[in-house]
Motif scaffolding. Structure first.
Motif, PDB file in Angstrom:
ATOM      1  N   ILE A  78     -10.061  10.140  -6.394  1.00 54.30           N
ATOM      2  CA  ILE A  78      -9.189   9.524  -7.404  1.00 54.30           C
ATOM      3  C   ILE A  78      -9.823   8.252  -7.969  1.00 54.30           C
ATOM      4  CG2 ILE A  78      -6.938   8.463  -7.790  1.00 54.30           C
ATOM      5  CD1 ILE A  78      -5.808  10.284  -5.670  1.00 54.30           C
ATOM      6  N   ASP A  79      -9.797   8.128  -9.292  1.00 56.54           N
ATOM      7  CA  ASP A  79     -10.360   6.975  -9.995  1.00 56.54           C
ATOM      8  C   ASP A  79      -9.252   5.943 -10.243  1.00 56.54           C
ATOM      9  OD1 ASP A  79     -11.874   5.249 -11.533  1.00 56.54           O
ATOM     10  OD2 ASP A  79     -11.570   6.392 -13.371  1.00 56.54           O
ATOM     11  N   LEU A  80      -9.300   4.835  -9.526  1.00 58.90           N
ATOM     12  CA  LEU A  80      -8.263   3.807  -9.658  1.00 58.90           C
ATOM     13  C   LEU A  80      -8.275   3.171 -11.042  1.00 58.90           C
ATOM     14  CD1 LEU A  80      -6.007   2.173  -8.290  1.00 58.90           C
ATOM     15  CD2 LEU A  80      -7.736   0.517  -7.605  1.00 58.90           C
ATOM     16  N   PHE A  81      -9.445   3.029 -11.649  1.00 59.48           N
ATOM     17  CA  PHE A  81      -9.521   2.391 -12.958  1.00 59.48           C
ATOM     18  C   PHE A  81      -8.739   3.191 -14.011  1.00 59.48           C
ATOM     19  CE2 PHE A  81     -13.961   0.647 -11.677  1.00 59.48           C
ATOM     20  CZ  PHE A  81     -13.359  -0.198 -10.754  1.00 59.48           C
ATOM     21  N   SER A  82      -8.794   4.510 -13.921  1.00 58.24           N
ATOM     22  CA  SER A  82      -8.011   5.346 -14.842  1.00 58.24           C
ATOM     23  C   SER A  82      -6.524   5.259 -14.539  1.00 58.24           C
ATOM     24  CB  SER A  82      -8.471   6.807 -14.749  1.00 58.24           C
ATOM     25  OG  SER A  82      -9.819   6.936 -15.136  1.00 58.24           O
ATOM     26  N   ILE A  83      -6.179   5.157 -13.253  1.00 55.55           N
ATOM     27  CA  ILE A  83      -4.773   5.052 -12.862  1.00 55.55           C
ATOM     28  C   ILE A  83      -4.157   3.763 -13.390  1.00 55.55           C
ATOM     29  CG2 ILE A  83      -3.262   4.699 -10.862  1.00 55.55           C
ATOM     30  CD1 ILE A  83      -5.071   6.680  -9.372  1.00 55.55           C
ATOM     31  N   LEU A  84      -4.900   2.677 -13.378  1.00 61.14           N
ATOM     32  CA  LEU A  84      -4.378   1.393 -13.835  1.00 61.14           C
ATOM     33  C   LEU A  84      -3.920   1.445 -15.292  1.00 61.14           C
ATOM     34  CD1 LEU A  84      -6.890  -1.124 -12.166  1.00 61.14           C
ATOM     35  CD2 LEU A  84      -4.504  -0.740 -11.563  1.00 61.14           C
ATOM     36  N   LEU A  85      -4.520   2.336 -16.086  1.00 62.76           N
ATOM     37  CA  LEU A  85      -4.149   2.470 -17.488  1.00 62.76           C
ATOM     38  C   LEU A  85      -3.411   3.771 -17.776  1.00 62.76           C
ATOM     39  CD1 LEU A  85      -7.416   1.131 -19.180  1.00 62.76           C
ATOM     40  CD2 LEU A  85      -5.286  -0.094 -18.772  1.00 62.76           C
TER      41      LEU A  85
ATOM     42  N   PHE B 184       4.119   5.840 -11.256  1.00 64.76           N
ATOM     43  CA  PHE B 184       4.095   4.925 -12.394  1.00 64.76           C
ATOM     44  C   PHE B 184       5.546   4.530 -12.654  1.00 64.76           C
ATOM     45  CE2 PHE B 184       0.473   7.730 -12.717  1.00 64.76           C
ATOM     46  CZ  PHE B 184      -0.580   6.872 -12.982  1.00 64.76           C
ATOM     47  N   GLU B 185       5.942   3.374 -12.137  1.00 62.58           N
ATOM     48  CA  GLU B 185       7.360   3.027 -12.114  1.00 62.58           C
ATOM     49  C   GLU B 185       7.870   2.429 -13.419  1.00 62.58           C
ATOM     50  OE1 GLU B 185       8.309   0.786  -8.623  1.00 62.58           O
ATOM     51  OE2 GLU B 185       8.195   2.591  -7.378  1.00 62.58           O
ATOM     52  N   SER B 186       7.000   1.788 -14.204  1.00 65.75           N
ATOM     53  CA  SER B 186       7.434   1.242 -15.494  1.00 65.75           C
ATOM     54  C   SER B 186       6.219   1.042 -16.389  1.00 65.75           C
ATOM     55  CB  SER B 186       8.177  -0.097 -15.305  1.00 65.75           C
ATOM     56  OG  SER B 186       7.350  -1.048 -14.661  1.00 65.75           O
ATOM     57  N   TYR B 187       6.512   0.952 -17.702  1.00 72.70           N
ATOM     58  CA  TYR B 187       5.459   0.786 -18.702  1.00 72.70           C
ATOM     59  C   TYR B 187       5.746  -0.445 -19.562  1.00 72.70           C
ATOM     60  CZ  TYR B 187       3.388   5.337 -17.652  1.00 72.70           C
ATOM     61  OH  TYR B 187       2.774   6.378 -17.015  1.00 72.70           O
ATOM     62  N   GLN B 188       4.701  -0.862 -20.292  1.00 68.30           N
ATOM     63  CA  GLN B 188       4.833  -2.020 -21.164  1.00 68.30           C
ATOM     64  C   GLN B 188       3.836  -1.872 -22.321  1.00 68.30           C
ATOM     65  OE1 GLN B 188       3.531  -5.536 -18.965  1.00 68.30           O
ATOM     66  NE2 GLN B 188       1.949  -4.333 -17.957  1.00 68.30           N
ATOM     67  N   SER B 189       4.110  -2.599 -23.391  1.00 74.02           N
ATOM     68  CA  SER B 189       3.193  -2.625 -24.526  1.00 74.02           C
ATOM     69  C   SER B 189       2.539  -4.004 -24.596  1.00 74.02           C
ATOM     70  CB  SER B 189       3.951  -2.332 -25.830  1.00 74.02           C
ATOM     71  OG  SER B 189       3.084  -2.431 -26.942  1.00 74.02           O
ATOM     72  N   ILE B 190       1.214  -4.029 -24.456  1.00 67.55           N
ATOM     73  CA  ILE B 190       0.452  -5.272 -24.553  1.00 67.55           C
ATOM     74  C   ILE B 190      -0.597  -5.093 -25.639  1.00 67.55           C
ATOM     75  CG2 ILE B 190      -1.058  -6.911 -23.361  1.00 67.55           C
ATOM     76  CD1 ILE B 190       0.203  -6.157 -20.757  1.00 67.55           C
ATOM     77  N   ASN B 191      -0.571  -5.968 -26.629  1.00 66.28           N
ATOM     78  CA  ASN B 191      -1.504  -5.866 -27.758  1.00 66.28           C
ATOM     79  C   ASN B 191      -1.461  -4.472 -28.387  1.00 66.28           C
ATOM     80  OD1 ASN B 191      -2.446  -8.560 -27.510  1.00 66.28           O
ATOM     81  ND2 ASN B 191      -3.878  -7.942 -25.924  1.00 66.28           N
ATOM     82  N   ASN B 192      -0.241  -3.952 -28.526  1.00 63.86           N
ATOM     83  CA  ASN B 192       0.011  -2.667 -29.182  1.00 63.86           C
ATOM     84  C   ASN B 192      -0.546  -1.460 -28.427  1.00 63.86           C
ATOM     85  OD1 ASN B 192       1.342  -3.889 -31.428  1.00 63.86           O
ATOM     86  ND2 ASN B 192      -0.653  -4.379 -32.324  1.00 63.86           N
ATOM     87  N   VAL B 193      -0.875  -1.640 -27.164  1.00 69.94           N
ATOM     88  CA  VAL B 193      -1.326  -0.534 -26.329  1.00 69.94           C
ATOM     89  C   VAL B 193      -0.334  -0.380 -25.176  1.00 69.94           C
ATOM     90  CG1 VAL B 193      -3.172   0.376 -24.885  1.00 69.94           C
ATOM     91  CG2 VAL B 193      -3.730  -0.986 -26.905  1.00 69.94           C
ATOM     92  N   VAL B 194       0.153   0.834 -24.965  1.00 63.44           N
ATOM     93  CA  VAL B 194       1.093   1.089 -23.880  1.00 63.44           C
ATOM     94  C   VAL B 194       0.324   1.395 -22.601  1.00 63.44           C
ATOM     95  CG1 VAL B 194       2.965   2.557 -23.058  1.00 63.44           C
ATOM     96  CG2 VAL B 194       2.823   1.965 -25.484  1.00 63.44           C
TER      97      VAL B 194
END
Length: 214
Positions: A138-145, A176-186
């Motif tokens: 599993i690639d953690l860097f991909s999971i973070l996004l 993935f318990e919640s999402y957010q939009s930062i600089n127009n990227v979810v």
């Protein structure tokens, strides 16, 4: 005469009871079949929706440079820790740095391999967990996004919008318990990784220094 009437009455009663029992069995089979059919349709819709998520979100932006910062909390059977992390990506190079609560560096990783990162965090896994997680790669860097374009080898449950909600593995669950939009990227806001022996909670708070390839 009376005995014959009683026998006939008992026969009728038993006959209707048997018919009712048989009807109940057919009704139960029908309900179970309907549930399986609905579940099957939902799974197919989820697969289509997850493809849409990959098209709409982080993969579409072709971001080849960014910085991601946040917090990491680790809960083990005998202790718990709170740390901060910073992930810097520049083209094909990604560097993850984790620091303790006083700012001392406790981990540096450029592989993204979750097994390597768990080991560097001092998480001891059972042989069964080690073998299972190692096989997943599993690639953690991909999971973070929540970049599922790079997670297509795993069983992923998604919500009605196609956003990943859970990666299902035998020895590891990723929520993935919640999402957010930062600089127009979810991107995910809170991610929880659990097994029988530990719980790792990651909260993304900063997503900047972005560069989009042409």
């Amino acid at each position: 005469m009376t005995d014959s009437f009683i026998q006939y009455t008992n026969y009728c009663k038993n006959y209707f009871i048997q018919k009712l029992h048989l009807s109940s069995r057919y009704l139960l089979i029908l309900v179970i079949f309907s549930q399986l059919l609905v579940t099957s349709c939902t799974i197919n819709q989820s697969i289509d929706a997850s493809a849409g998520w990959a098209d709409r979100q982080i993969a579409t932006y072709k971001i080849n440079k960014y910085r991601l910062k946040g917090s990491v909390s680790l809960e083990l059977r005998d202790r718990s820790t709170m740390s901060s992390f910073e992930l810097n990506k520049n083209n094909d190079l990604s560097i993850l740095v984790v620091r303790n609560f006083i700012g001392q560096e406790i981990l540096t990783d450029d592989s993204g391999n979750i097994l390597s990162i768990l080991d560097k965090l001092g998480i001891k896994l059972s042989n069964k967990e080690f073998e299972e997680i190692s096989s997943l790669d599993i690639d953690l860097f991909s999971i973070l996004l929540a970049d599922i374009s790079k997670l297509d080898n795993y069983n992923i449950a998604v919500d009605k919008y196609g956003a990943p909600k859970r990666i299902i593995a035998h020895q590891l669950d990723i929520f993935f318990e919640s999402y957010q939009s930062i600089n127009n990227v979810v991107i995910p806001r809170k991610i929880r990784i659990t097994s029988d022996d530990f719980q790792l909670t990651i909260v993304n708070s900063v997503f900047d220094n972005m560069k989009i390839s042409s």
